[in-house]
Design an enzyme around this catalytic site. Structure first.
Site, short mmCIF file in Angstrom:
data_model
loop_
_atom_site.label_atom_id
_atom_site.label_comp_id
_atom_site.label_asym_id
_atom_site.label_seq_id
_atom_site.Cartn_x
_atom_site.Cartn_y
_atom_site.Cartn_z
N ASP A 278 0.86 -1.24 -0.07
CA ASP A 278 0.00 0.00 -0.05
C ASP A 278 0.95 1.24 0.07
O ASP A 278 1.54 1.46 0.97
CB ASP A 278 -0.89 -0.07 1.16
CG ASP A 278 -1.72 1.31 1.18
OD1 ASP A 278 -3.00 1.11 1.02
OD2 ASP A 278 -1.49 2.18 1.88
N LYS B 121 -2.91 5.99 -3.85
CA LYS B 121 -4.27 6.86 -3.56
C LYS B 121 -4.04 8.08 -4.29
O LYS B 121 -3.01 8.63 -4.29
CB LYS B 121 -4.11 7.17 -2.14
CG LYS B 121 -4.09 5.83 -1.16
CD LYS B 121 -4.08 5.91 0.39
CE LYS B 121 -3.65 4.77 1.07
NZ LYS B 121 -2.25 4.20 1.05
N TYR C 8 2.79 9.90 -0.42
CA TYR C 8 3.86 9.24 0.22
C TYR C 8 5.13 9.55 -0.47
O TYR C 8 6.38 9.35 0.06
CB TYR C 8 3.92 7.89 0.27
CG TYR C 8 2.67 7.39 1.22
CD1 TYR C 8 1.88 8.14 1.93
CD2 TYR C 8 2.35 6.08 1.09
CE1 TYR C 8 0.88 7.91 2.70
CE2 TYR C 8 1.17 5.55 1.91
CZ TYR C 8 0.38 6.29 2.63
OH TYR C 8 -0.74 6.05 3.29
N HIS D 233 -7.66 9.64 -1.20
CA HIS D 233 -6.99 9.54 0.28
C HIS D 233 -7.77 10.36 1.38
O HIS D 233 -7.49 9.70 2.66
CB HIS D 233 -5.61 10.40 0.06
CG HIS D 233 -4.44 9.83 1.03
ND1 HIS D 233 -3.29 9.65 0.51
CD2 HIS D 233 -4.44 9.26 2.06
CE1 HIS D 233 -2.37 9.11 1.51
NE2 HIS D 233 -3.41 8.98 2.39
#
Length: 273
Positions: free
Chosen positions: A50, A80, A55, A110
């Site tokens: 994931d 996401k 990120y 998200h």
């Protein structure tokens, strides 16, 4: 609560299957640490990774997957949509380039910045184009899920939220079940705070497991996919050993009682956007 299930995947409403245990890479910097963590997880049998546009480490996830030698079709990849952007399709095209893939298995909104519905037609379009096999949301409340249901041609199949014994969102879990949405857990260890909890420790001692294994088992035994996060090979390995023991009904009662949310229907306690 069943104490005998050893299932390792769960079927989504669209017919796809999600592995119940995944490695999350939130706060893992892009580069060698992320590549090593993902490669170790894949070597140790994890089949669910994931990541997210926010990120900034999708490239490392893609590199690790390629280097692992594991067949792409055997690994469930989630990313996401960052809702500060405009177009879920255009952003996923960029994600796929970074990942080195032609599709992801799950594409998630998200968080509901700007409202819960504006991005959903774009998410459906990403699915229609074959860029994502499944689409879902994250940090959405019971009310926000209902808003999406009011406009959706294709419902989200997942709502990924902060979920652990101190954040036991019963009302949201029930709402997800009624809509055939799978609630997925992030921060299952309470960002580490639950590892030293006395109740968790006592149960861990009784079953001969680590506190982390107990907390992850609390999720998967009720059919909730869970994301564990570590950059240490030994912890990644230990966190994977959660399908060969079971918690009792009494264990669940004690852990459930740690809830501090009042069994909320909210996806998180307060927005950060």
């Amino acid at each position: 609560m069943s104490t005998s299930t050893n299932q390792t995947t769960r079927k989504l409403a669209d017919g796809n299957e999600i592995p119940l245990l995944g490695l999350g890479v939130w706060q893992v910097p892009d580069g060698p640490d992320c590549v090593k963590a993902v490669r170790w997880a894949l070597e140790l049998g994890y089949r669910h990774i994931d990541t997210a546009q926010a990120y900034r480490n999708e490239g490392s996830v893609g590199k690790a997957l390629k280097e692992s030698g594991v067949d792409r079709d055997d690994v469930f990849i989630t990313t996401k949509f960052l809702p500060r952007a405009k177009d879920p399709v255009a952003e996923l095209e960029q994600s796929l380039r970074r990942l080195g893939l032609d599709h992801v298995d799950l594409y998630i909104v998200h968080w509901p910045e700007g409202g819960p519905t504006w991005m959903w037609p774009g998410m459906e379009r990403a699915r229609e184009l074959g860029y994502a096999r499944s689409i879902g949301v994250s940090n959405f409340s019971e009310t926000e899920l209902a808003s999406v249901a009011g406009i959706a041609d294709v419902m989200p199949v997942v709502d990924q939220v902060n979920f652990n014994p101190t954040a036991f969102r019963r009302v949201l879990l029930d709402a997800c079940q009624r809509r055939d949405v799978v609630l997925e857990a992030y921060s299952p260890l309470g960002t580490g705070s639950l590892l030293s909890d006395a109740t968790v420790g006592a149960i861990a001692a009784r079953v001969g497991r680590t506190p982390a294994q107990v907390l992850l088992r609390w999720c998967v035994q009720r059919g909730v996919p869970v994301l564990s996060k570590s950059t240490h090979r030994d912890r990644i390995e230990a966190n994977g050993r959660i399908f060969d023991f079971a918690l009792t009904d009494e264990d669940f009662s004690q852990l459930d009682a740690l809830d501090r949310t009042g069994g909320t229907g909210n996806g998180l306690e307060q927005p950060w956007w």
